[in-house]
Design an enzyme around this catalytic site. Structure first.
Site, PDB file in Angstrom:
ATOM      1  N   HIS A  74       0.812  -1.375  -0.069  1.00  0.00           N
ATOM      2  CA  HIS A  74      -0.114  -0.066  -0.127  1.00  0.00           C
ATOM      3  C   HIS A  74       1.120   1.333   0.030  1.00  0.00           C
ATOM      4  CE1 HIS A  74      -4.020  -1.926   1.704  1.00  0.00           C
ATOM      5  NE2 HIS A  74      -3.564  -2.605   0.719  1.00  0.00           N
ATOM      6  N   TYR A 203      -8.516   4.802   8.703  1.00  0.00           N
ATOM      7  CA  TYR A 203      -8.579   4.947   9.976  1.00  0.00           C
ATOM      8  C   TYR A 203      -9.400   6.106  10.266  1.00  0.00           C
ATOM      9  CZ  TYR A 203      -4.136   2.605  10.704  1.00  0.00           C
ATOM     10  OH  TYR A 203      -3.020   1.567  10.768  1.00  0.00           O
ATOM     11  N   PRO A 295      -2.710  -0.873  19.232  1.00  0.00           N
ATOM     12  CA  PRO A 295      -2.545  -1.273  18.053  1.00  0.00           C
ATOM     13  C   PRO A 295      -2.668   0.135  16.824  1.00  0.00           C
ATOM     14  CG  PRO A 295      -4.403  -2.088  18.587  1.00  0.00           C
ATOM     15  CD  PRO A 295      -3.780  -1.330  19.683  1.00  0.00           C
ATOM     16  N   LYS A 299       2.463  -0.958  15.178  1.00  0.00           N
ATOM     17  CA  LYS A 299       3.751  -0.906  15.347  1.00  0.00           C
ATOM     18  C   LYS A 299       4.378  -2.334  16.077  1.00  0.00           C
ATOM     19  CE  LYS A 299       5.398   2.847  13.360  1.00  0.00           C
ATOM     20  NZ  LYS A 299       4.811   2.239  12.408  1.00  0.00           N
ATOM     21  N   TYR A 387       4.787   6.049  10.215  1.00  0.00           N
ATOM     22  CA  TYR A 387       3.965   4.910   9.783  1.00  0.00           C
ATOM     23  C   TYR A 387       4.611   3.916   9.153  1.00  0.00           C
ATOM     24  CZ  TYR A 387      -0.391   2.453   8.951  1.00  0.00           C
ATOM     25  OH  TYR A 387      -1.461   1.445   8.808  1.00  0.00           O
TER      26      TYR A 387
HETATM   27  P1  FAD Z   1       4.157 -12.809  20.885  1.00  0.00           P
HETATM   28  O1  FAD Z   1       3.635 -12.822  19.236  1.00  0.00           O
HETATM   29  O2  FAD Z   1       3.163 -12.634  21.931  1.00  0.00           O
HETATM   30  O3  FAD Z   1       4.864 -14.070  20.878  1.00  0.00           O
HETATM   31  C1  FAD Z   1       5.072 -14.694  22.367  1.00  0.00           C
HETATM   32  C2  FAD Z   1       5.387 -16.315  22.063  1.00  0.00           C
HETATM   33  O4  FAD Z   1       5.742 -16.906  23.236  1.00  0.00           O
HETATM   34  C3  FAD Z   1       4.074 -16.922  21.688  1.00  0.00           C
HETATM   35  O5  FAD Z   1       3.907 -17.556  20.959  1.00  0.00           O
HETATM   36  C4  FAD Z   1       3.500 -17.571  23.382  1.00  0.00           C
HETATM   37  O6  FAD Z   1       2.738 -18.707  23.097  1.00  0.00           O
HETATM   38  C5  FAD Z   1       5.098 -17.835  23.790  1.00  0.00           C
HETATM   39  N1  FAD Z   1       5.057 -17.907  25.098  1.00  0.00           N
HETATM   40  C6  FAD Z   1       4.412 -17.316  26.181  1.00  0.00           C
HETATM   41  N2  FAD Z   1       4.771 -17.696  27.248  1.00  0.00           N
HETATM   42  C7  FAD Z   1       5.612 -18.542  27.367  1.00  0.00           C
HETATM   43  C8  FAD Z   1       6.128 -19.477  28.157  1.00  0.00           C
HETATM   44  N3  FAD Z   1       5.776 -19.449  29.601  1.00  0.00           N
HETATM   45  N4  FAD Z   1       7.070 -20.616  27.429  1.00  0.00           N
HETATM   46  C9  FAD Z   1       7.008 -20.704  26.460  1.00  0.00           C
HETATM   47  N5  FAD Z   1       6.468 -19.891  25.439  1.00  0.00           N
HETATM   48  C10 FAD Z   1       5.757 -18.762  25.894  1.00  0.00           C
HETATM   49  N6  FAD Z   1       1.729  -5.021  15.167  1.00  0.00           N
HETATM   50  C11 FAD Z   1       2.035  -4.832  14.004  1.00  0.00           C
HETATM   51  O7  FAD Z   1       3.356  -4.499  13.902  1.00  0.00           O
HETATM   52  N7  FAD Z   1       1.260  -4.184  12.947  1.00  0.00           N
HETATM   53  C12 FAD Z   1      -0.199  -4.546  13.105  1.00  0.00           C
HETATM   54  O8  FAD Z   1      -0.794  -4.140  12.213  1.00  0.00           O
HETATM   55  C13 FAD Z   1      -0.608  -5.101  14.563  1.00  0.00           C
HETATM   56  N8  FAD Z   1      -2.034  -5.460  14.586  1.00  0.00           N
HETATM   57  C14 FAD Z   1      -2.258  -6.014  15.671  1.00  0.00           C
HETATM   58  C15 FAD Z   1      -3.501  -6.419  15.771  1.00  0.00           C
HETATM   59  C16 FAD Z   1      -4.171  -7.171  16.809  1.00  0.00           C
HETATM   60  C17 FAD Z   1      -5.709  -7.581  16.899  1.00  0.00           C
HETATM   61  C18 FAD Z   1      -3.265  -7.322  17.656  1.00  0.00           C
HETATM   62  C19 FAD Z   1      -3.641  -8.402  18.995  1.00  0.00           C
HETATM   63  C20 FAD Z   1      -1.806  -7.139  17.836  1.00  0.00           C
HETATM   64  C21 FAD Z   1      -1.517  -6.427  16.819  1.00  0.00           C
HETATM   65  N9  FAD Z   1       0.049  -6.096  16.594  1.00  0.00           N
HETATM   66  C22 FAD Z   1       0.391  -5.374  15.616  1.00  0.00           C
HETATM   67  C23 FAD Z   1       0.953  -6.313  17.586  1.00  0.00           C
HETATM   68  C24 FAD Z   1       1.755  -7.716  17.367  1.00  0.00           C
HETATM   69  O9  FAD Z   1       0.837  -8.751  16.976  1.00  0.00           O
HETATM   70  C25 FAD Z   1       2.574  -8.026  18.505  1.00  0.00           C
HETATM   71  O10 FAD Z   1       3.460  -6.908  18.868  1.00  0.00           O
HETATM   72  C26 FAD Z   1       3.656  -9.025  18.126  1.00  0.00           C
HETATM   73  O11 FAD Z   1       2.830 -10.576  18.245  1.00  0.00           O
HETATM   74  C27 FAD Z   1       4.732  -9.537  19.132  1.00  0.00           C
HETATM   75  O12 FAD Z   1       5.625 -10.446  18.867  1.00  0.00           O
HETATM   76  P2  FAD Z   1       6.224 -11.113  20.058  1.00  0.00           P
HETATM   77  O13 FAD Z   1       7.014 -12.204  19.226  1.00  0.00           O
HETATM   78  O14 FAD Z   1       7.083 -10.166  20.694  1.00  0.00           O
HETATM   79  O15 FAD Z   1       5.461 -11.639  21.070  1.00  0.00           O
HETATM   80  C1  DHB Z   2      -4.437  -3.837  11.098  1.00  0.00           C
HETATM   81  C2  DHB Z   2      -3.903  -3.890  12.587  1.00  0.00           C
HETATM   82  C3  DHB Z   2      -3.606  -2.649  13.009  1.00  0.00           C
HETATM   83  O1  DHB Z   2      -3.319  -2.593  14.187  1.00  0.00           O
HETATM   84  C4  DHB Z   2      -3.356  -1.445  12.289  1.00  0.00           C
HETATM   85  O2  DHB Z   2      -2.860  -0.264  12.629  1.00  0.00           O
HETATM   86  C5  DHB Z   2      -3.676  -1.701  10.742  1.00  0.00           C
HETATM   87  C6  DHB Z   2      -4.113  -2.680  10.304  1.00  0.00           C
HETATM   88  C7  DHB Z   2      -4.756  -5.185  10.505  1.00  0.00           C
HETATM   89  O3  DHB Z   2      -4.779  -6.196  11.328  1.00  0.00           O
HETATM   90  O4  DHB Z   2      -4.997  -5.244   9.337  1.00  0.00           O
END
Ligand code: FAD
Ligand code: DHB
Length: 396
Positions: A74, A203, A295, A299, A387
């Site tokens: 995009h 947005y 969210p 980021k 962004y």
């Molecule tokens: P996580 O993805 O939380 O991974 C952690 C892992 O550790 C998991 O698999 C978990 O099972 C495991 N774990 C936990 N505890 C234990 C334990 N005790 N022992 C072993 N394993 C364990 N970010 C963006 O950049 N862009 C977006 O558009 C965006 N949109 C989002 C929309 C939604 C609805 C949500 C919920 C989040 C969004 N995010 C977005 C945020 C993004 O999903 C998270 O920041 C990202 O998943 C972080 O990655 P991580 O690997 O740090 O943690």
């Molecule tokens: C999506 C999630 C977000 O938090 C965002 O800022 C933009 C897009 C998504 O899930 O598509």
């Protein structure tokens, strides 16, 4: 059973998997332990937007092929308010950068495949993970799998276990400074069967609350609306959800959302959280284990990717030339980018959400800020630069 590796990684989210892959490319061995099954992590619906530096990194390290084939690049986003849509031309304002809409669980699938192809072990379905001797040069983790106790000895532990994992808690409370802001709202997210309503993400701010119109494929759309974080998805029928979207997206431009069968619903909380420090002894935190953003700035995953680049460099320099400098400076270096992303996420959240009980001046400030962002090239450029994502540290 006892094993030994160089880096033990707790958590197979984007942070842990990407770290393992980057370390492998530097000739550094790791083992990942993950609480969930492979099917669960590859099926959980989360993020959708990848920043320009994340896209470039995934391509550079050989895990970008499916993203480039199936993702959607995009060049802009739209801000909707006061019955009108306003385009922010990310591409033009940032000298040619863009974002990629490619779901997090697809990134996870690509990374799991790459990590397994590297010959790295991912222990899925572990429980009772605990961290030991992190203040020494021989730390270890213990866990249970299939009723059996296991231990992995290592040189470094990477705590990539998300917000609720045990790693952050292993840093003594006295040296952890935690910053937390809880927003009085959540996001109600849906997936539905419909064609895209717009070429770019929208947005939208309205007096009834925020809406985000995103996408997944030509046939599946992702949308969110601001809700009470304590609400229950069962309170929301399909009809009620679409009525709420229609009311919030009412406009003077003859434009309407394309509706369809809703097949997934969920509510997420909105928090800003930063743990200072992100390290202690031989334990290093990365991603959501150290920081959470609301969210609205898209980021979270991208900040996790930025952390693991800094951590990979630090660990590589340690093994390559015995340098401790990168390790000592990890938290300070990583947190600089994290604080910027945190501020931007707060900025987007407060500019686009209405909060109950707010005074009228705060509401009018919000509108003044929105008017400014869509009418000033300087303000729009600042939004666009944040962004699409500020640069990562170089891996070279
Ligand atoms: P996580 O993805 O939380 O991974 C952690 C892992 O550790 C998991 O698999 C978990 O099972 C495991 N774990 C936990 N505890 C234990 C334990 N005790 N022992 C072993 N394993 C364990 N970010 C963006 O950049 N862009 C977006 O558009 C965006 N949109 C989002 C929309 C939604 C609805 C949500 C919920 C989040 C969004 N995010 C977005 C945020 C993004 O999903 C998270 O920041 C990202 O998943 C972080 O990655 P991580 O690997 O740090 O943690
Ligand atoms: C999506 C999630 C977000 O938090 C965002 O800022 C933009 C897009 C998504 O899930 O598509």
């Amino acid at each position: 059973m006892m094993e030994r590796t160089q880096v033990c990684i707790i958590g197979a989210g984007p942070a842990g998997l990407l770290l393992s892959h980057l370390l492998h490319r530097q000739g550094i061995a790791s083992i990942i332990v993950e609480a969930q099954t492979r099917e669960a992590i590859e099926g959980t619906i989360k993020a959708g937007v990848l920043e320009h530096p994340t896209v470039e990194l995934l391509k550079q390290v050989g895990v970008g092929a499916r993203m480039m084939r199936d993702g959607f690049e995009h060049h802009g986003i739209e801000l909707a308010f006061g019955g009108k849509r306003h385009r922010i031309d990310l591409h033009e304002l940032t000298g040619g950068k863009s974002i990629m809409v490619y779901p997090q669980h697809e990134v996870i699938k690509d990374l799991v495949a790459a990590v397994l192809a590297n010959g790295t072990t991912i222990e899925f379905g572990v429980s009772d993970v605990s961290l030991h001797d992190i203040e020494t040069t021989r730390p270890s983790i213990r866990y249970a799998k299939g009723g059996e106790p296991h231990e992995i000895q290592c040189d470094f532990i990477a705590g990539c276990d998300g917000f609720h994992g045990p790693s952050r808690q292993a840093i003594p409370a006295a040296i952890r400074q935690e910053h937390l802001k809880v927003y009085p709202c959540g996001w109600f997210g849906i997936l539905c069967e419909a064609p895209p309503s717009s070429d770019e993400l929208i947005y939208a701010q309205s007096d009834r609350g925020f809406v985000l119109v995103s996408t997944r494929t030509p046939k599946i759309q992702r949308m969110y609306f601001q809700c009470d974080p304590a609400d229950n998805v069962n309170n929301w029928s399909e009809d009620r959800i679409w009525a709420e979207f229609r009311a919030r997206l009412a406009n003077n431009e003859g434009w309407a959302l394309k509706e369809g069968r809703i097949f997934q619903k969920g509510i997420i909380a909105m928090r800003s959280f930063i743990c200072e420090t992100m390290q202690h002894g031989r334990l290093f935190l990365a991603g959501d284990s150290a920081h959470i953003v609301p969210p609205t700035g898209a980021k979270g995953l991208n900040l996790a990717a930025g952390d693991v680049v800094v951590l990979t460099r630090a660990i590589r320099d340690f093994y390559r030339n015995g340098s401790q400098a990168g390790l000592d400076g990890y938290s300070t270096t990583a947190l600089k980018r994290v604080w910027r992303g945190e501020h931007f996420s707060w900025f987007m959240t407060t500019m686009l959400h209405d909060f109950e009980g707010e005074d009228t001046i705060t509401r009018r400030f919000r509108r003044a800020q929105l008017d400014y962002v869509v009418s000033s090239r300087a303000a729009a450029t600042s939004l666009a630069e944040n962004y699409v994502g500020l640069p990562f540290e170089s891996l070279d």
